[in-house]
Scaffold this motif. Sequence first.
Motif, PDB file in Angstrom:
ATOM      1  N   GLN A 108       0.838  -1.199   0.000  1.00 19.64           N
ATOM      2  CA  GLN A 108       0.000   0.000   0.000  1.00 19.64           C
ATOM      3  C   GLN A 108       0.878   1.256   0.000  1.00 19.64           C
ATOM      4  N   LEU A 109       1.911   1.277   0.833  1.00 16.21           N
ATOM      5  CA  LEU A 109       2.805   2.438   0.877  1.00 16.21           C
ATOM      6  C   LEU A 109       3.528   2.638  -0.446  1.00 16.21           C
ATOM      7  N   TRP A 110       3.968   1.550  -1.080  1.00 16.85           N
ATOM      8  CA  TRP A 110       4.664   1.675  -2.358  1.00 16.85           C
ATOM      9  C   TRP A 110       3.754   2.302  -3.416  1.00 16.85           C
ATOM     10  N   VAL A 111       2.505   1.884  -3.459  1.00 16.21           N
ATOM     11  CA  VAL A 111       1.557   2.447  -4.425  1.00 16.21           C
ATOM     12  C   VAL A 111       1.306   3.922  -4.117  1.00 16.21           C
ATOM     13  N   LEU A 112       1.199   4.276  -2.849  1.00 20.77           N
ATOM     14  CA  LEU A 112       0.971   5.671  -2.468  1.00 20.77           C
ATOM     15  C   LEU A 112       2.169   6.552  -2.820  1.00 20.77           C
ATOM     16  N   ILE A 113       3.365   6.050  -2.595  1.00 22.20           N
ATOM     17  CA  ILE A 113       4.586   6.827  -2.853  1.00 22.20           C
ATOM     18  C   ILE A 113       4.890   6.932  -4.350  1.00 22.20           C
ATOM     19  N   ALA A 114       4.357   6.029  -5.150  1.00 23.71           N
ATOM     20  CA  ALA A 114       4.637   6.018  -6.597  1.00 23.71           C
ATOM     21  C   ALA A 114       4.267   7.332  -7.269  1.00 23.71           C
ATOM     22  N   GLY A 115       3.348   8.069  -6.707  1.00 24.38           N
ATOM     23  CA  GLY A 115       2.957   9.357  -7.282  1.00 24.38           C
ATOM     24  C   GLY A 115       3.939  10.471  -7.033  1.00 24.38           C
ATOM     25  N   THR A 116       5.008  10.178  -6.281  1.00 21.82           N
ATOM     26  CA  THR A 116       6.023  11.204  -6.002  1.00 21.82           C
ATOM     27  C   THR A 116       7.334  10.944  -6.731  1.00 21.82           C
ATOM     28  N   ILE A 117       7.437   9.816  -7.417  1.00 19.62           N
ATOM     29  CA  ILE A 117       8.660   9.461  -8.141  1.00 19.62           C
ATOM     30  C   ILE A 117       8.358   9.551  -9.635  1.00 19.62           C
ATOM     31  N   PRO A 118       9.066  10.420 -10.367  1.00 15.70           N
ATOM     32  CA  PRO A 118       8.771  10.572 -11.795  1.00 15.70           C
ATOM     33  C   PRO A 118       8.790   9.220 -12.528  1.00 15.70           C
ATOM     34  N   THR A 119       7.781   8.957 -13.277  1.00 20.34           N
ATOM     35  CA  THR A 119       7.516   7.767 -14.097  1.00 20.34           C
ATOM     36  C   THR A 119       7.156   6.514 -13.288  1.00 20.34           C
ATOM     37  N   ALA A 120       7.326   6.501 -11.985  1.00 20.98           N
ATOM     38  CA  ALA A 120       7.007   5.305 -11.194  1.00 20.98           C
ATOM     39  C   ALA A 120       5.517   4.996 -11.228  1.00 20.98           C
ATOM     40  N   ALA A 121       4.690   6.018 -11.261  1.00 22.33           N
ATOM     41  CA  ALA A 121       3.238   5.799 -11.264  1.00 22.33           C
ATOM     42  C   ALA A 121       2.812   4.966 -12.470  1.00 22.33           C
ATOM     43  N   PHE A 122       3.468   5.133 -13.601  1.00 24.32           N
ATOM     44  CA  PHE A 122       3.111   4.384 -14.806  1.00 24.32           C
ATOM     45  C   PHE A 122       3.399   2.889 -14.631  1.00 24.32           C
ATOM     46  N   PHE A 123       4.570   2.574 -14.073  1.00 24.30           N
ATOM     47  CA  PHE A 123       4.964   1.183 -13.896  1.00 24.30           C
ATOM     48  C   PHE A 123       4.145   0.499 -12.807  1.00 24.30           C
ATOM     49  N   VAL A 124       3.929   1.206 -11.716  1.00 22.55           N
ATOM     50  CA  VAL A 124       3.147   0.645 -10.616  1.00 22.55           C
ATOM     51  C   VAL A 124       1.696   0.438 -11.046  1.00 22.55           C
ATOM     52  N   GLU A 125       1.145   1.403 -11.782  1.00 24.57           N
ATOM     53  CA  GLU A 125      -0.232   1.278 -12.265  1.00 24.57           C
ATOM     54  C   GLU A 125      -0.389   0.053 -13.147  1.00 24.57           C
ATOM     55  N   ARG A 126       0.565  -0.174 -14.030  1.00 19.64           N
ATOM     56  CA  ARG A 126       0.505  -1.322 -14.932  1.00 19.64           C
ATOM     57  C   ARG A 126       0.537  -2.628 -14.142  1.00 19.64           C
ATOM     58  N   LYS A 127       1.421  -2.696 -13.156  1.00 24.06           N
ATOM     59  CA  LYS A 127       1.546  -3.898 -12.338  1.00 24.06           C
ATOM     60  C   LYS A 127       0.271  -4.138 -11.521  1.00 24.06           C
ATOM     61  N   VAL A 128      -0.263  -3.086 -10.930  1.00 22.06           N
ATOM     62  CA  VAL A 128      -1.489  -3.194 -10.137  1.00 22.06           C
ATOM     63  C   VAL A 128      -2.655  -3.617 -11.022  1.00 22.06           C
ATOM     64  N   SER A 129      -2.749  -3.044 -12.212  1.00 21.35           N
ATOM     65  CA  SER A 129      -3.846  -3.385 -13.117  1.00 21.35           C
ATOM     66  C   SER A 129      -3.782  -4.849 -13.539  1.00 21.35           C
ATOM     67  N   LYS A 130      -2.596  -5.341 -13.855  1.00 23.14           N
ATOM     68  CA  LYS A 130      -2.459  -6.755 -14.237  1.00 23.14           C
ATOM     69  C   LYS A 130      -2.859  -7.675 -13.090  1.00 23.14           C
ATOM     70  N   GLU A 131      -2.537  -7.257 -11.877  1.00 29.61           N
ATOM     71  CA  GLU A 131      -2.865  -8.075 -10.712  1.00 29.61           C
ATOM     72  C   GLU A 131      -4.366  -8.076 -10.423  1.00 29.61           C
ATOM     73  N   LEU A 132      -5.013  -6.923 -10.538  1.00 26.72           N
ATOM     74  CA  LEU A 132      -6.396  -6.796 -10.085  1.00 26.72           C
ATOM     75  C   LEU A 132      -7.446  -6.986 -11.174  1.00 26.72           C
ATOM     76  N   GLU A 133      -7.097  -6.871 -12.445  1.00 27.14           N
ATOM     77  CA  GLU A 133      -8.093  -7.028 -13.504  1.00 27.14           C
ATOM     78  C   GLU A 133      -8.808  -8.386 -13.460  1.00 27.14           C
ATOM     79  N   PRO A 134      -8.113  -9.499 -13.215  1.00 27.33           N
ATOM     80  CA  PRO A 134      -8.856 -10.763 -13.106  1.00 27.33           C
ATOM     81  C   PRO A 134      -9.865 -10.759 -11.953  1.00 27.33           C
ATOM     82  N   LYS A 135      -9.514 -10.120 -10.851  1.00 29.27           N
ATOM     83  CA  LYS A 135     -10.434 -10.053  -9.712  1.00 29.27           C
ATOM     84  C   LYS A 135     -11.640  -9.182 -10.045  1.00 29.27           C
ATOM     85  N   VAL A 136     -11.397  -8.110 -10.775  1.00 25.97           N
ATOM     86  CA  VAL A 136     -12.489  -7.209 -11.147  1.00 25.97           C
ATOM     87  C   VAL A 136     -13.395  -7.879 -12.170  1.00 25.97           C
TER      88      VAL A 136
END
Length: 112
Positions: free
Chosen positions: A74-102
């Motif tokens: 949770q902290l890593w996802v929250l902090i990703a918005g403060t590191i340039p370009t990290a939000a893009f990579f974290v978002e992709r990883k989170v989406s791949k993980e959660l799309e099957p659940k959704v």
Amino acid sequence: MKKSVLTRYRVMAYVTGVLLVLLTLGVIAKYILDMNGAADFTKIIGIAHGWLYVIYLVFAFDLGSKAKWPVGKQLWVLIAGTIPTAAFFVERKVSKELEPKVMGTVPAGANA
């Protein structure tokens, strides 16, 4: 979990990521390249990123709590918005993980 929870997180991750990249470029233009007008650009983008980052935090926390993530993730996802370009990579990883659940979620009235 509803698809809208993931969608709003994804939108804010991209918005926050783009604004942070623009802010980084503005700071480089302002302090390293000493460009005219970069100060105003940096100020506007900085304010926009700051306010929208707060919304990103709310949506990311909501997503993490509904996905029942451990605190570290949770902290890593929250902090990703403060590191340039990290939000893009974290978002992709989170989406791949959660799309099957959704996608596995079936509306209550669909079985009738």
